[in-house]
Design a protein around this motif. Structure first.
Motif, PDB file in Angstrom:
ATOM      1  N   UNK A  56       0.741  -1.104   0.081  1.00  0.00           N
ATOM      2  CA  UNK A  56      -0.137   0.071  -0.051  1.00  0.00           C
ATOM      3  C   UNK A  56       1.024   1.184  -0.057  1.00  0.00           C
ATOM      4  N   UNK A  57       1.890   1.071   0.386  1.00  0.00           N
ATOM      5  CA  UNK A  57       2.855   2.411   0.519  1.00  0.00           C
ATOM      6  C   UNK A  57       3.889   2.588  -0.629  1.00  0.00           C
ATOM      7  N   UNK A  58       3.794   1.810  -1.717  1.00  0.00           N
ATOM      8  CA  UNK A  58       4.715   2.162  -2.702  1.00  0.00           C
ATOM      9  C   UNK A  58       4.881   3.255  -3.127  1.00  0.00           C
ATOM     10  N   UNK A  59       3.808   4.154  -3.578  1.00  0.00           N
ATOM     11  CA  UNK A  59       4.118   5.395  -4.223  1.00  0.00           C
ATOM     12  C   UNK A  59       4.755   6.385  -3.313  1.00  0.00           C
ATOM     13  N   UNK A  60       4.389   6.346  -1.767  1.00  0.00           N
ATOM     14  CA  UNK A  60       5.019   6.871  -0.860  1.00  0.00           C
ATOM     15  C   UNK A  60       6.379   6.923  -0.674  1.00  0.00           C
ATOM     16  N   UNK A  61       6.831   5.482  -0.559  1.00  0.00           N
ATOM     17  CA  UNK A  61       8.141   5.189  -0.461  1.00  0.00           C
ATOM     18  C   UNK A  61       9.125   5.520  -1.793  1.00  0.00           C
ATOM     19  N   UNK A  62       8.408   5.293  -2.885  1.00  0.00           N
ATOM     20  CA  UNK A  62       9.148   6.187  -4.054  1.00  0.00           C
ATOM     21  C   UNK A  62       9.481   7.586  -4.202  1.00  0.00           C
ATOM     22  N   UNK A  63       8.327   8.071  -3.654  1.00  0.00           N
ATOM     23  CA  UNK A  63       8.575   9.637  -3.698  1.00  0.00           C
ATOM     24  C   UNK A  63       9.718  10.030  -2.641  1.00  0.00           C
ATOM     25  N   UNK A  64       9.503   9.410  -1.502  1.00  0.00           N
ATOM     26  CA  UNK A  64      10.441   9.594  -0.317  1.00  0.00           C
ATOM     27  C   UNK A  64      11.929   9.223  -1.019  1.00  0.00           C
ATOM     28  N   UNK A  65      12.287   8.155  -1.658  1.00  0.00           N
ATOM     29  CA  UNK A  65      13.377   7.873  -2.323  1.00  0.00           C
ATOM     30  C   UNK A  65      13.888   8.834  -3.239  1.00  0.00           C
ATOM     31  N   UNK A  66      12.936   9.360  -3.960  1.00  0.00           N
ATOM     32  CA  UNK A  66      13.268  10.399  -5.207  1.00  0.00           C
ATOM     33  C   UNK A  66      13.510  11.631  -4.337  1.00  0.00           C
TER      34      UNK A  66
END
Length: 74
Positions: A56-66
């Motif tokens: 469920x947190x894929x997009x938030x984790x990707x944004x955080x890493x970016x």
């Protein structure tokens, strides 16, 4: 250089992979882990390419890493 940080779940990508236009790739690339690499290749981007699959947190984790990559100048 332009990086691609993408959040995707397996079910998201499998819907795209099921179309007739992509049927030639089903044997080698129906995995969600290849989505960012395919996008980078299609747009001829030269930089990090990362697909995040954390449910469920894929997009938030990707944004955080970016954002971290931008802060570090990567």
């Amino acid at each position: 250089d332009t990086g691609v940080y993408l959040g995707a779940q397996a079910s998201d990508y499998l819907l795209l992979a099921a179309s007739s236009e992509t049927s030639g790739y089903q044997g080698t690339g129906a995995s969600a882990g290849v989505v960012a690499g395919r996008l980078s290749y299609a747009l001829d981007l030269q930089g990090p390419s990362l697909t995040v699959d954390t449910a469920c947190s894929s997009s938030l984790v990707a944004l955080h890493l970016a954002c971290q990559a931008l802060e570090r100048g990567e």
